[in-house]
Write an enzyme that holds these catalytic residues in place. Structure first.
Site, PDB file in Angstrom:
ATOM      1  N   GLY A   1      -6.437  12.433  37.168  1.00 39.42           N
ATOM      2  CA  GLY A   1      -5.382  12.124  36.212  1.00 39.42           C
ATOM      3  C   GLY A   1      -5.777  11.995  34.753  1.00 39.42           C
ATOM      4  O   GLY A   1      -4.916  11.795  33.893  1.00 39.42           O
TER       5      GLY A   1
ATOM      6  N   GLU B   1     -11.158  12.257  41.727  1.00 35.96           N
ATOM      7  CA  GLU B   1     -10.656  13.616  41.999  1.00 35.96           C
ATOM      8  C   GLU B   1     -10.123  14.259  40.724  1.00 35.96           C
ATOM      9  O   GLU B   1      -8.944  14.599  40.639  1.00 35.96           O
ATOM     10  CB  GLU B   1      -9.500  13.565  42.999  1.00 35.96           C
ATOM     11  CG  GLU B   1      -9.773  12.852  44.274  1.00 35.96           C
ATOM     12  CD  GLU B   1      -8.503  12.604  45.075  1.00 35.96           C
ATOM     13  OE1 GLU B   1      -8.617  12.382  46.283  1.00 35.96           O
ATOM     14  OE2 GLU B   1      -7.401  12.641  44.493  1.00 35.96           O
TER      15      GLU B   1
ATOM     16  N   GLY C   1      -9.193  17.049  38.062  1.00 39.02           N
ATOM     17  CA  GLY C   1      -8.965  18.495  38.035  1.00 39.02           C
ATOM     18  C   GLY C   1      -8.924  18.963  36.600  1.00 39.02           C
ATOM     19  O   GLY C   1      -9.844  19.587  36.068  1.00 39.02           O
ATOM     20  N   ARG C   2      -7.833  18.559  35.919  1.00 37.54           N
ATOM     21  CA  ARG C   2      -7.578  18.997  34.545  1.00 37.54           C
ATOM     22  C   ARG C   2      -8.764  18.742  33.616  1.00 37.54           C
ATOM     23  O   ARG C   2      -9.147  19.617  32.833  1.00 37.54           O
ATOM     24  CB  ARG C   2      -6.345  18.241  34.025  1.00 37.54           C
ATOM     25  CG  ARG C   2      -5.842  18.730  32.694  1.00 37.54           C
ATOM     26  CD  ARG C   2      -4.771  17.768  32.138  1.00 37.54           C
ATOM     27  NE  ARG C   2      -3.765  17.412  33.107  1.00 37.54           N
ATOM     28  CZ  ARG C   2      -2.587  18.008  33.239  1.00 37.54           C
ATOM     29  NH1 ARG C   2      -2.259  19.003  32.449  1.00 37.54           N
ATOM     30  NH2 ARG C   2      -1.718  17.606  34.150  1.00 37.54           N
TER      31      ARG C   2
ATOM     32  N   ARG D   1       3.420  26.133  32.391  1.00 39.45           N
ATOM     33  CA  ARG D   1       3.497  24.749  31.917  1.00 39.45           C
ATOM     34  C   ARG D   1       4.511  24.519  30.778  1.00 39.45           C
ATOM     35  O   ARG D   1       5.250  23.548  30.815  1.00 39.45           O
ATOM     36  CB  ARG D   1       2.112  24.234  31.490  1.00 39.45           C
ATOM     37  CG  ARG D   1       1.054  24.310  32.595  1.00 39.45           C
ATOM     38  CD  ARG D   1      -0.203  23.526  32.276  1.00 39.45           C
ATOM     39  NE  ARG D   1       0.054  22.115  32.333  1.00 39.45           N
ATOM     40  CZ  ARG D   1       0.170  21.340  31.297  1.00 39.45           C
ATOM     41  NH1 ARG D   1       0.013  21.818  30.080  1.00 39.45           N
ATOM     42  NH2 ARG D   1       0.431  20.071  31.436  1.00 39.45           N
TER      43      ARG D   1
ATOM     44  N   TYR E   1       7.277  21.889  32.011  1.00 41.23           N
ATOM     45  CA  TYR E   1       7.131  20.503  31.514  1.00 41.23           C
ATOM     46  C   TYR E   1       7.358  20.407  30.018  1.00 41.23           C
ATOM     47  O   TYR E   1       7.065  19.372  29.438  1.00 41.23           O
ATOM     48  CB  TYR E   1       5.702  19.998  31.764  1.00 41.23           C
ATOM     49  CG  TYR E   1       5.155  20.212  33.138  1.00 41.23           C
ATOM     50  CD1 TYR E   1       5.647  19.499  34.224  1.00 41.23           C
ATOM     51  CD2 TYR E   1       4.121  21.131  33.357  1.00 41.23           C
ATOM     52  CE1 TYR E   1       5.123  19.696  35.490  1.00 41.23           C
ATOM     53  CE2 TYR E   1       3.597  21.330  34.621  1.00 41.23           C
ATOM     54  CZ  TYR E   1       4.108  20.607  35.682  1.00 41.23           C
ATOM     55  OH  TYR E   1       3.592  20.800  36.922  1.00 41.23           O
TER      56      TYR E   1
ATOM     57  N   CYS F   1      13.048  37.694  31.986  1.00 39.75           N
ATOM     58  CA  CYS F   1      14.488  37.583  31.763  1.00 39.75           C
ATOM     59  C   CYS F   1      14.982  36.176  32.061  1.00 39.75           C
ATOM     60  O   CYS F   1      15.746  35.952  33.009  1.00 39.75           O
ATOM     61  CB  CYS F   1      15.218  38.612  32.611  1.00 39.75           C
ATOM     62  SG  CYS F   1      14.680  40.260  32.192  1.00 39.75           S
TER      63      CYS F   1
HETATM   64  N1  LLP Z   1      -5.707  14.041  43.255  1.00 37.74           N
HETATM   65  C1  LLP Z   1      -4.431  14.153  43.682  1.00 37.74           C
HETATM   66  C2  LLP Z   1      -4.047  13.526  44.939  1.00 37.74           C
HETATM   67  C3  LLP Z   1      -3.498  14.865  42.896  1.00 37.74           C
HETATM   68  O1  LLP Z   1      -2.246  14.960  43.315  1.00 37.74           O
HETATM   69  C4  LLP Z   1      -3.903  15.472  41.680  1.00 37.74           C
HETATM   70  C5  LLP Z   1      -2.961  16.227  40.855  1.00 37.74           C
HETATM   71  C6  LLP Z   1      -5.261  15.345  41.300  1.00 37.74           C
HETATM   72  C7  LLP Z   1      -6.128  14.613  42.103  1.00 37.74           C
HETATM   73  C8  LLP Z   1      -5.803  15.976  40.038  1.00 37.74           C
HETATM   74  O2  LLP Z   1      -5.212  15.423  38.911  1.00 37.74           O
HETATM   75  P1  LLP Z   1      -5.740  15.822  37.421  1.00 37.74           P
HETATM   76  O3  LLP Z   1      -7.113  15.218  37.240  1.00 37.74           O
HETATM   77  O4  LLP Z   1      -5.767  17.288  37.336  1.00 37.74           O
HETATM   78  O5  LLP Z   1      -4.736  15.203  36.528  1.00 37.74           O
HETATM   79  N2  LLP Z   1       0.874  21.086  37.382  1.00 37.74           N
HETATM   80  C9  LLP Z   1       0.804  19.880  36.587  1.00 37.74           C
HETATM   81  C10 LLP Z   1      -0.185  18.876  37.130  1.00 37.74           C
HETATM   82  C11 LLP Z   1       0.066  18.478  38.578  1.00 37.74           C
HETATM   83  C12 LLP Z   1      -0.940  17.481  39.097  1.00 37.74           C
HETATM   84  C13 LLP Z   1      -0.769  17.269  40.553  1.00 37.74           C
HETATM   85  N3  LLP Z   1      -1.729  16.425  41.163  1.00 37.74           N
HETATM   86  C14 LLP Z   1       0.497  20.280  35.145  1.00 37.74           C
HETATM   87  O6  LLP Z   1       0.394  21.457  34.852  1.00 37.74           O
HETATM   88  O7  LLP Z   1       0.413  19.418  34.282  1.00 37.74           O
END
Ligand code: LLP
Length: 422
Positions: free
Chosen positions: A239, A287, A289-290, A326, A330, A356
């Site tokens: 997150g 965990e 990601g981003r 995105r 959003y 379109c």
């Molecule tokens: N762990 C779980 C259980 C999650 O659901 C997520 C993201 C993460 C880890 C990774 O979160 P991060 O570190 O990436 O914030 N498509 C959206 C973001 C969706 C995130 C969903 N879950 C966007 O483009 O902003």
């Protein structure tokens, strides 16, 4: 975005000028910096010091096999949410002892796959799921390690679509029922209840929601201990937010005025809650990601046309919502800059794609350096939730992906052709 910078008037990825990549590989094109991915991972990993921990990259942010391999080689763990992601994680070389399988709707065949591959933990989100995991483990004559995902009802103060830790969200087990859920899990056969999982949302730009969640976890574990239940593992989710505006600067490029409070660095995020979680004596997994891939990638596109409707000016590009969803989904902000600076003049425009749909835009009412047909543009900070959300809508083949390492360039996904649409 240390690895995407202007050198004189040209934008580079590491040591490679982006206009050269456009010439060679065409547009739309995703371009990633290998060294940025690795640096981002290391900055989170090193924030733990000697503590028992794992940084489990959330594959959903970007699951290109070659990016996954970079992280597996660095010793990262993996957070997966489907059998497909688990397959990719194993193929990339992540060790099963560092894989967590999360997700609110795991199918029976996915649970079976995770158990036969001996992943470290299945993060369960409901009584019925616990029951099913127990049944499958019994059938396979094995023991399933499980963590329970708790919904702490904490507001991460991010976009409503990426808020996951409120009671109004579908995720996790209601905190008020969580002690009972642990007791229930312990009563089921073939389960080893090892941990607690929280993930309150994504693109969180303040440390406070994490601190609040860490305090919740400590208090919850105390209550759990009072009832005689002990666990050894906390999965604290992902997150961490990243800075989307003013990602790259050049004196010709308009300074963006929103998001003026700087987003904490991943190390600052970790430093804010780790001392609280440390009190528990548990191992701590994250965990992210981003924060590992977002600023390691850009989407490169070409201007097709410029036009005016009434007082509105449009820049029509060859990338749209099928290539980067995105902004449409959003209203997300991605800085857009020219690949070559040819003028210091800018104007307010909507940057729109060829799809379109009126909702197909990359930026609205944006001060953009003046551009003309055939100019290349970089949509910045697009490495996370970019390519993974591409689609074939309007029968558009997906873009190619390129990985840059210093002066070296590697195609890590071929551009699709019409045959891929069939
Ligand atoms: N762990 C779980 C259980 C999650 O659901 C997520 C993201 C993460 C880890 C990774 O979160 P991060 O570190 O990436 O914030 N498509 C959206 C973001 C969706 C995130 C969903 N879950 C966007 O483009 O902003």
């Amino acid at each position: 975005m240390r690895y995407f910078q202007f050198k004189e008037n040209e934008l580079l990825c590491e040591d490679v000028p982006l206009p050269e990549l456009v010439e060679e590989y065409g547009t739309p094109l995703y371009v990633y910096s290998r060294n940025q991915v690795i640096e981002n991972y290391k900055s989170i990993d090193s924030a733990f010091g000697a503590m028992d921990h794992a940084v489990c990259y959330a594959l959903k942010a970007n699951s290109n096999l070659h990016i996954l391999k970079l992280l597996a080689e660095e010793g990262a763990g993996a957070d997966v949410v489907s059998a497909g992601e688990l397959f990719l994680a194993l193929k990339a070389g992540f060790t099963p002892e560092k894989i967590a399988f999360a997700g609110v709707g795991k199918r029976e065949d996915e649970i079976e796959y995770a158990l036969t591959q001996r992943v470290f933990s299945l993060n369960a989100e409901s009584h019925q799921e616990l029951q099913l995991i127990s049944r499958v483990a019994l059938r396979l004559n094995t023991t399933a390690r499980v963590s329970l995902r708790i919904n702490p009802d904490i507001d991460p103060q991010s976009h409503p679509y990426i808020t996951t830790g409120l009671h109004s969200n579908k995720f996790g087990i209601d905190s008020a029922k969580a002690i009972d859920a642990f007791r229930y899990a312990l009563s089921l056969p073939a389960l080893e209840v090892i941990g607690l999982h929280t993930h309150i949302g994504s693109q969180i730009t303040k440390t406070e929601p994490f601190i609040e969640t860490a305090r919740f976890v400590v208090q919850f574990l105390e209550k759990l201990r009072e009832t005689g239940v002990r666990i050894s593992h906390i999965d604290f989710g992902g997150g961490f937010g990243v800075q989307y505006s003013n990602a790259v600067r050049h004196e010709a490029i308009p300074v963006e005025d929103h998001g003026s409070t700087p987003t904490p660095s991943p190390a600052e995020f970790v430093g804010s809650f780790l001392p609280i979680l440390q009190q528990t004596g548990c191992s701590v997994w994250l965990e992210p990601g981003r924060s590992i891939v977002a600023d390691a990638g850009i989407l490169v596109t070409k201007v097709l046309y410029t036009k005016e409707n009434g007082s509105k000016k449009f820049v029509v590009t060859d990338a749209g919502m099928t290539d980067l969803l995105r902004p449409s989904l959003y209203n997300a902000h991605h800085q857009i800059v020219p690949l070559k600076i040819e003028t210091y003049e800018s104007e307010k425009v909507d940057v729109v794609g060829p799809i379109c749909e009126t909702g197909d835009f990359l930026a609205r009412d944006r001060s953009l350096t003046k551009v003309k047909p055939n100019d290349g543009l970089a949509v910045l900070t697009a490495g996370a939730y970019g390519f993974v959300n591409t689609s074939h809508y309007n029968a558009r083949p997906r873009p190619a992906e390129i990985l840059v390492n210093g002066e070296r360039v590697r195609v890590i996904r071929q551009r699709e052709t019409f045959e891929d649409l069939v």
